[in-house]
Enzyme design. Structure first.
Site, mmCIF file in Angstrom:
data_model
loop_
_atom_site.group_PDB
_atom_site.id
_atom_site.type_symbol
_atom_site.label_atom_id
_atom_site.label_comp_id
_atom_site.label_asym_id
_atom_site.label_seq_id
_atom_site.Cartn_x
_atom_site.Cartn_y
_atom_site.Cartn_z
ATOM 1 N N PRO A 100 -3.171 -18.730 -12.390
ATOM 2 C CA PRO A 100 -4.114 -19.837 -12.267
ATOM 3 C C PRO A 100 -5.313 -19.582 -11.260
ATOM 4 C CG PRO A 100 -2.063 -19.826 -10.715
ATOM 5 C CD PRO A 100 -2.131 -18.605 -11.546
ATOM 6 N N ASP A 129 -10.074 -3.380 0.456
ATOM 7 C CA ASP A 129 -9.736 -3.514 1.817
ATOM 8 C C ASP A 129 -9.422 -2.286 2.616
ATOM 9 O OD1 ASP A 129 -6.861 -2.933 1.049
ATOM 10 O OD2 ASP A 129 -7.498 -4.670 -0.213
ATOM 11 N N ASP A 149 -6.000 -0.838 -7.847
ATOM 12 C CA ASP A 149 -5.657 -1.850 -6.908
ATOM 13 C C ASP A 149 -6.716 -3.096 -7.030
ATOM 14 O OD1 ASP A 149 -4.966 -2.837 -4.591
ATOM 15 O OD2 ASP A 149 -5.785 -1.390 -3.134
ATOM 16 N N HIS A 183 0.832 -1.139 -0.117
ATOM 17 C CA HIS A 183 -0.090 0.154 0.052
ATOM 18 C C HIS A 183 0.819 1.329 0.026
ATOM 19 C CE1 HIS A 183 -3.335 -2.759 1.436
ATOM 20 N NE2 HIS A 183 -3.685 -2.287 0.165
ATOM 21 N N ASP A 225 -6.311 -10.051 -9.102
ATOM 22 C CA ASP A 225 -5.395 -10.456 -10.512
ATOM 23 C C ASP A 225 -6.168 -10.914 -11.618
ATOM 24 O OD1 ASP A 225 -3.327 -10.501 -8.772
ATOM 25 O OD2 ASP A 225 -3.622 -12.426 -7.829
ATOM 26 N N ASP A 238 -19.013 -1.922 -10.796
ATOM 27 C CA ASP A 238 -17.882 -2.247 -11.806
ATOM 28 C C ASP A 238 -17.252 -0.899 -11.963
ATOM 29 O OD1 ASP A 238 -16.235 -3.383 -13.754
ATOM 30 O OD2 ASP A 238 -17.795 -4.237 -14.587
HETATM 31 N N1 SAM Z 1 -3.885 -5.641 -3.002
HETATM 32 C C1 SAM Z 1 -4.522 -6.712 -3.692
HETATM 33 C C2 SAM Z 1 -3.827 -7.576 -4.873
HETATM 34 O O1 SAM Z 1 -3.106 -7.099 -5.618
HETATM 35 O O2 SAM Z 1 -4.021 -8.673 -4.549
HETATM 36 C C3 SAM Z 1 -5.852 -6.103 -4.324
HETATM 37 C C4 SAM Z 1 -6.717 -6.030 -3.106
HETATM 38 S S1 SAM Z 1 -8.298 -5.487 -3.185
HETATM 39 C C5 SAM Z 1 -9.269 -6.235 -2.087
HETATM 40 C C6 SAM Z 1 -8.919 -5.920 -4.991
HETATM 41 C C7 SAM Z 1 -10.405 -5.475 -5.133
HETATM 42 O O3 SAM Z 1 -10.531 -5.197 -6.468
HETATM 43 C C8 SAM Z 1 -11.477 -6.575 -4.579
HETATM 44 O O4 SAM Z 1 -11.889 -6.080 -3.591
HETATM 45 C C9 SAM Z 1 -12.261 -6.540 -5.901
HETATM 46 O O5 SAM Z 1 -13.635 -6.936 -5.600
HETATM 47 C C10 SAM Z 1 -12.087 -5.473 -6.712
HETATM 48 N N2 SAM Z 1 -12.241 -5.564 -8.082
HETATM 49 C C11 SAM Z 1 -12.042 -6.637 -9.031
HETATM 50 N N3 SAM Z 1 -12.552 -6.319 -10.241
HETATM 51 C C12 SAM Z 1 -13.192 -5.145 -10.161
HETATM 52 C C13 SAM Z 1 -13.970 -4.160 -11.005
HETATM 53 N N4 SAM Z 1 -14.304 -4.739 -12.279
HETATM 54 N N5 SAM Z 1 -14.270 -3.263 -10.511
HETATM 55 C C14 SAM Z 1 -14.302 -2.662 -9.378
HETATM 56 N N6 SAM Z 1 -13.625 -3.428 -8.442
HETATM 57 C C15 SAM Z 1 -13.113 -4.585 -8.979
#
Ligand code: SAM
Length: 285
Positions: free
Chosen positions: A165, A89, A158, A65, A161, A140
């Site tokens: 996998p 988060d 942020d 972060h 992935d 979204d």
């Molecule tokens: N630090 C982390 C990592 O790199 O593994 C990322 C953490 S954060 C919890 C990732 C967030 O991206 C999730 O809460 C997920 O719901 C959000 N996310 C995934 N796709 C998204 C989208 N299309 N629009 C908005 N948020 C999205």
């Protein structure tokens, strides 16, 4: 406490795994978008997983972060309007609200259940949500950047992935050409985008393709590499800007109390981002 024989294993590739001993399963829930799990572990503290991949651990989340947020916040002339894509988060917002000149920090995460679980299990990450300059939107982000008329000084991506996998989930919408074009369109002329761009070891092909797609859109693109034990050791972040080169001298002072970021370390991380050591797999050597 009795010795737990419960282990969680994350697959980095089909040939490489990393395992954590688990002392307690705190939450396991299939949300509308992904499988959300929170584990207590003896080595890393609490750990959040989405679709089986580590999002953060209490022990090392500060590295990711701080390094995602502070370089751009310090290099931009005066970042007032900030967008966080994903980041439910709360760790990114916690770092952004450390700057008094920020006027608005908007977080758009598709999954409200991640936000709620973080408030419950990771209060040290979600402290920034109470700041009056922060707005949380559940939706979204691909749709948001397409429809909004707002402009931002910095956009942090942020997200979960989009490759790797196992299931890739809703982050796939965040790597399309349309998404990249829309982010560029909502950035101010001196805007900066910083994105988590996957493992520089295990997803090197993805990283190379992704950065070349950014280079088609921005004159200043640079990857920097950080040390995050729970993200397969090393992780990449990528900077893209129409006008600001990340290697400029940072003169603004970082907020007090950071545990990992320093301008010097950022310089070193940029140097590591230039290395091409991670690319060759044995069959390519
Ligand atoms: N630090 C982390 C990592 O790199 O593994 C990322 C953490 S954060 C919890 C990732 C967030 O991206 C999730 O809460 C997920 O719901 C959000 N996310 C995934 N796709 C998204 C989208 N299309 N629009 C908005 N948020 C999205």
């Amino acid at each position: 406490m009795t010795d737990s024989e419960l282990w969680y294993t994350e697959y980095y590739t089909e040939h490489v795994r990393f395992s954590y001993r688990v002392s307690k399963l705190l939450l396991r829930k299939q949300t509308k978008f992904q499988l959300l799990e929170i584990l207590e572990t003896p080595e890393f503290g609490r750990l959040m997983l989405l679709d089986g991949k580590v999002m953060l651990t209490q022990r090392d989340e500060h590295v990711y972060h701080e390094m995602l947020i502070h370089p751009a916040m310090l290099a931009h002339p005066l970042p007032k309007r900030i967008l966080v894509v994903g980041g439910g988060d709360g760790g990114s917002i916690r770092e952004i609200v450390k700057y008094p000149f920020v006027e608005c920090a908007l977080l758009v995460d598709i999954d409200g259940e991640v936000i709620e679980a973080s408030k419950e299990f990771f209060p040290e990450l979600t402290s920034g949500f109470a700041d009056p300059r922060v707005e949380l939107k559940v939706g979204d982000a691909a749709e948001f950047v397409k429809d909004t008329d707002e402009r931002f000084d910095i956009c942090f991506i942020d997200c979960t992935d989009p490759v790797g996998p196992g299931p890739v989930g809703p982050a796939q919408a965040l790597i399309t050409d349309e998404f990249l074009d829309n982010v560029k369109a909502i950035l101010a002329d001196d805007g900066i985008m910083v994105v988590q761009s996957e493992s520089p070891v295990y997803e090197i092909d993805y990283l190379k393709t992704y950065t070349s797609r950014l280079k088609e859109r921005y004159p200043h693109v640079a990857t920097y590499v950080i040390m995050v034990p729970s993200y397969a050791g090393l992780w990449s972040l990528t900077w893209a800007s129409k006008t600001i080169d990340p290697s400029i001298e940072i003169t603004r002072k970082p907020p007090k109390g950071l545990k990992y970021f320093t301008p010097e370390l950022f310089g070193a991380a940029l140097q590591m981002g230039k290395l091409d050591l991670w690319g060759a797999r044995p069959h390519q050597l």
